[in-house]
Design a protein around this motif. Structure first.
Motif, PDB file in Angstrom:
ATOM      1  N   ARG A  25       0.891  -1.408  -0.075  1.00 42.14           N
ATOM      2  CA  ARG A  25       0.084  -0.096   0.029  1.00 42.14           C
ATOM      3  C   ARG A  25       0.727   1.116   0.083  1.00 42.14           C
ATOM      4  O   ARG A  25       0.283   2.307  -0.021  1.00 42.14           O
ATOM      5  CB  ARG A  25      -0.791  -0.132   1.220  1.00 42.14           C
ATOM      6  N   MET A  28       0.060   4.101  -2.466  1.00 46.47           N
ATOM      7  CA  MET A  28      -1.052   4.945  -1.899  1.00 46.47           C
ATOM      8  C   MET A  28      -0.787   6.449  -1.628  1.00 46.47           C
ATOM      9  O   MET A  28      -1.354   7.347  -2.045  1.00 46.47           O
ATOM     10  CB  MET A  28      -1.911   4.454  -0.853  1.00 46.47           C
ATOM     11  N   ASN A  60      -7.243   6.499 -10.901  1.00 46.07           N
ATOM     12  CA  ASN A  60      -7.383   5.410 -10.114  1.00 46.07           C
ATOM     13  C   ASN A  60      -8.486   5.305  -9.112  1.00 46.07           C
ATOM     14  O   ASN A  60      -9.071   4.317  -8.659  1.00 46.07           O
ATOM     15  CB  ASN A  60      -5.928   5.531  -9.123  1.00 46.07           C
ATOM     16  N   ALA A  64     -10.357   1.940  -9.211  1.00 48.00           N
ATOM     17  CA  ALA A  64     -10.070   1.044  -8.095  1.00 48.00           C
ATOM     18  C   ALA A  64     -11.560   0.428  -7.640  1.00 48.00           C
ATOM     19  O   ALA A  64     -11.330  -0.898  -7.532  1.00 48.00           O
ATOM     20  CB  ALA A  64      -9.428   1.709  -6.890  1.00 48.00           C
ATOM     21  N   SER A  68     -12.020  -3.723  -7.634  1.00 47.46           N
ATOM     22  CA  SER A  68     -12.411  -4.346  -6.310  1.00 47.46           C
ATOM     23  C   SER A  68     -13.655  -5.076  -6.482  1.00 47.46           C
ATOM     24  O   SER A  68     -13.968  -6.244  -6.064  1.00 47.46           O
ATOM     25  CB  SER A  68     -12.447  -3.387  -5.277  1.00 47.46           C
ATOM     26  N   SER A 119      -6.591  -1.476  -4.999  1.00 47.71           N
ATOM     27  CA  SER A 119      -6.659  -0.856  -3.585  1.00 47.71           C
ATOM     28  C   SER A 119      -6.305  -1.788  -2.591  1.00 47.71           C
ATOM     29  O   SER A 119      -7.150  -2.738  -1.906  1.00 47.71           O
ATOM     30  CB  SER A 119      -8.287  -0.371  -3.312  1.00 47.71           C
ATOM     31  N   TYR A 120      -4.948  -1.969  -2.258  1.00 40.47           N
ATOM     32  CA  TYR A 120      -4.572  -3.087  -1.104  1.00 40.47           C
ATOM     33  C   TYR A 120      -5.031  -2.950   0.254  1.00 40.47           C
ATOM     34  O   TYR A 120      -5.356  -3.897   0.662  1.00 40.47           O
ATOM     35  CB  TYR A 120      -3.091  -2.941  -1.291  1.00 40.47           C
ATOM     36  N   ALA A 122      -8.489  -2.275   0.934  1.00 43.39           N
ATOM     37  CA  ALA A 122      -9.534  -2.810   0.651  1.00 43.39           C
ATOM     38  C   ALA A 122      -9.051  -4.365   0.689  1.00 43.39           C
ATOM     39  O   ALA A 122      -9.994  -4.995   1.382  1.00 43.39           O
ATOM     40  CB  ALA A 122     -10.174  -2.506  -0.439  1.00 43.39           C
ATOM     41  N   ASP A 149      -2.573   2.767   7.818  1.00 43.54           N
ATOM     42  CA  ASP A 149      -2.868   3.889   6.698  1.00 43.54           C
ATOM     43  C   ASP A 149      -2.198   5.071   7.319  1.00 43.54           C
ATOM     44  O   ASP A 149      -1.497   5.932   6.350  1.00 43.54           O
ATOM     45  CB  ASP A 149      -4.271   3.968   6.682  1.00 43.54           C
ATOM     46  N   THR A 338     -13.335  -0.117  -0.805  1.00 44.14           N
ATOM     47  CA  THR A 338     -12.783   0.759  -1.892  1.00 44.14           C
ATOM     48  C   THR A 338     -13.471   1.905  -2.036  1.00 44.14           C
ATOM     49  O   THR A 338     -12.822   2.927  -2.432  1.00 44.14           O
ATOM     50  CB  THR A 338     -12.491  -0.002  -3.117  1.00 44.14           C
ATOM     51  N   MET A 341     -12.493   4.226   0.584  1.00 44.89           N
ATOM     52  CA  MET A 341     -11.342   4.670   0.584  1.00 44.89           C
ATOM     53  C   MET A 341     -11.284   5.867  -0.838  1.00 44.89           C
ATOM     54  O   MET A 341     -10.573   6.779  -0.569  1.00 44.89           O
ATOM     55  CB  MET A 341     -10.188   3.605  -0.027  1.00 44.89           C
ATOM     56  N   THR A 342     -12.061   5.536  -1.812  1.00 40.77           N
ATOM     57  CA  THR A 342     -12.031   6.670  -2.808  1.00 40.77           C
ATOM     58  C   THR A 342     -12.606   7.802  -2.512  1.00 40.77           C
ATOM     59  O   THR A 342     -12.086   8.855  -2.794  1.00 40.77           O
ATOM     60  CB  THR A 342     -12.920   5.694  -4.029  1.00 40.77           C
TER      61      THR A 342
END
Length: 405
Positions: A25, A28, A60, A64, A68, A119-120, A122, A149, A338, A341-342
């Motif tokens: 990750r 990121m 991305n 992503a 996922s 997305s690692y 996730a 993170d 994901t 995260m997005t």
């Protein structure tokens, strides 16, 4: 008292995929700023560096969740292996294009290809969910991931820029790509902890973003991401205005470290309050602690105010991902995480842009009004979504022992 983190890492395979996932990750945090540092030195144009970096980051953000979604349908290995190799190769082409002064379009093309990076975070959370589904340990695992993170964001960006400046322009991107290859391939190789795909004809036909809980949490995290980015922009602008630009890294570090430590503490506790209420409380603390930020006038006061403002960031992330794990159908879990995260990534991009505009237009000390506005919008989103977030769980509740209502 038993260490809850020792319990989760005692599970077979947990240490291996967590360590590999931490490396995987790193792009990121390292890739977007690494592209800027590399191209600003190799081409001497910040607008170009920013445009190529934005092309990668925004593409991305769009790709992503789709990647996922495919992972949820067919499994991690068949998707992660080609996507990781393509992203690493594209990063390599981008570095080569910058070093060899290839045509400008090759920079954009390489950035677009690299945007297939999965997305690692996730993928890692999906593995924790498979290990501890309906067990209290899952809350601790999510807390660890939120803290990880934070640590990636603390160290990754600084490492990427530092290597590019101290060694050679492509050094930050090279380190990021190597971390992706080593960590990603090691993560993929650990098949024993890979979740079994559970998509059905009904669930695979739709996207997780159509789920109301995902929409609510992702929207809230857009505003939280804006708070996170504004803290960084505001710290840089205000310390420069106060004549102490070197203090910016200290202020940002205090902000992130405070969140990191509190996140680990929260993860060690077995809080018995329903998750949607925990999320509302965490975001309410974000809103209240943001109020003093626009009124700071010294570096020590800024550091103290930023530290207080950051303590609820990790608890917000922990409860947000916990809600997604509980409220989203299992066959859509990776995609659901994901999307959240997005949302955070979009919020960070928007927050940095708006805060920068405020600094240019109204002065650095007003930049934190963006944090105040974003925090209260996040709180409003979570409060309005309480009934939906407290709805019937998709399976028996095990993360917290009492019902959501």
């Amino acid at each position: 008292m038993t260490n809850p983190y020792a319990r989760i890492f005692a599970e077979r395979g947990a240490k291996g995929f967590a360590a590999a996932g931490f490396l995987a990750r790193m792009p990121m945090a390292m890739a977007p700023i690494g592209i800027v540092a590399m191209l600003s030195q190799s081409h001497g144009e910040y607008w170009l560096a920013g445009a190529v970096s934005a092309t990668y980051a925004l593409t991305n953000a769009l790709l992503a969740p789709q990647i996922s979604r495919l992972v949820d349908r067919v499994g991690q290995t068949p998707v992660l292996l080609p996507a990781t190799l393509i992203a690493a190769a594209a990063f390599g082409l981008l570095m080569l294009a910058a070093n060899q002064d290839w045509p400008i379009w090759t920079l954009y093309a390489s950035a677009l290809a690299a945007a297939v990076l999965p997305s690692y975070p996730a993928m890692i959370r999906a593995r924790w969910s498979a290990l501890f589904r309906d067990r209290p340990e899952l809350n601790t695992a999510f807390a660890f991931e939120s803290a990880a993170d934070e640590l990636v964001y603390i160290t990754g960006a600084s490492l990427s820029v530092g290597l590019s400046i101290a060694v050679f322009p492509e050094a930050g991107m090279l380190a990021s790509t190597l971390a992706l290859l080593i960590g990603g391939l090691a993560f993929i190789a650990q098949r024993q902890t890979e979740p079994v795909p559970k998509a059905t004809a009904r669930t695979s036909a739709g996207s997780a973003i159509r789920q109301r809980p995902v929409q609510i949490v992702a929207l809230a995290l857009i505003f939280v991401g804006a708070i996170f980015a504004t803290a960084e922009v505001g710290a840089v602008a205000i310390t420069e205005a106060l004549g102490e630009p070197g203090a910016a890294s200290l202020v940002i570090g205090v902000y992130a470290v405070g969140s990191f430590v509190v996140g680990l503490v929260v993860g060690a506790l077995n809080i018995r309050l329903p998750l949607q209420r925990q999320l509302a409380i965490a975001v309410a603390i974000l809103a209240v602690t943001a109020l003093p930020l626009p009124f700071v006038s010294t570096v020590p006061a800024l550091a103290l105010a930023v530290f207080a403002s950051g303590v609820a960031i990790s608890p917000t992330f922990i409860t947000a991902f916990g809600l997604i794990e509980r409220r989203v159908p299992e066959a859509m879990l990776t995609e659901g995480v994901t999307w959240v995260m997005t949302g955070m990534g979009i919020g960070m991009a928007l927050g940095a842009f708006v805060a920068g505009w405020v600094v240019d237009s109204f002065g650095p000390f007003n930049s934190f009004w963006v944090s105040v506005a974003a925090a209260f919008l996040a709180l409003l989103t979570v409060l309005l979504g309480q009934r939906t977030l407290a709805g019937d769980a998709r399976r028996p509740v095990g993360l917290q022992p009492q019902p959501a209502e």
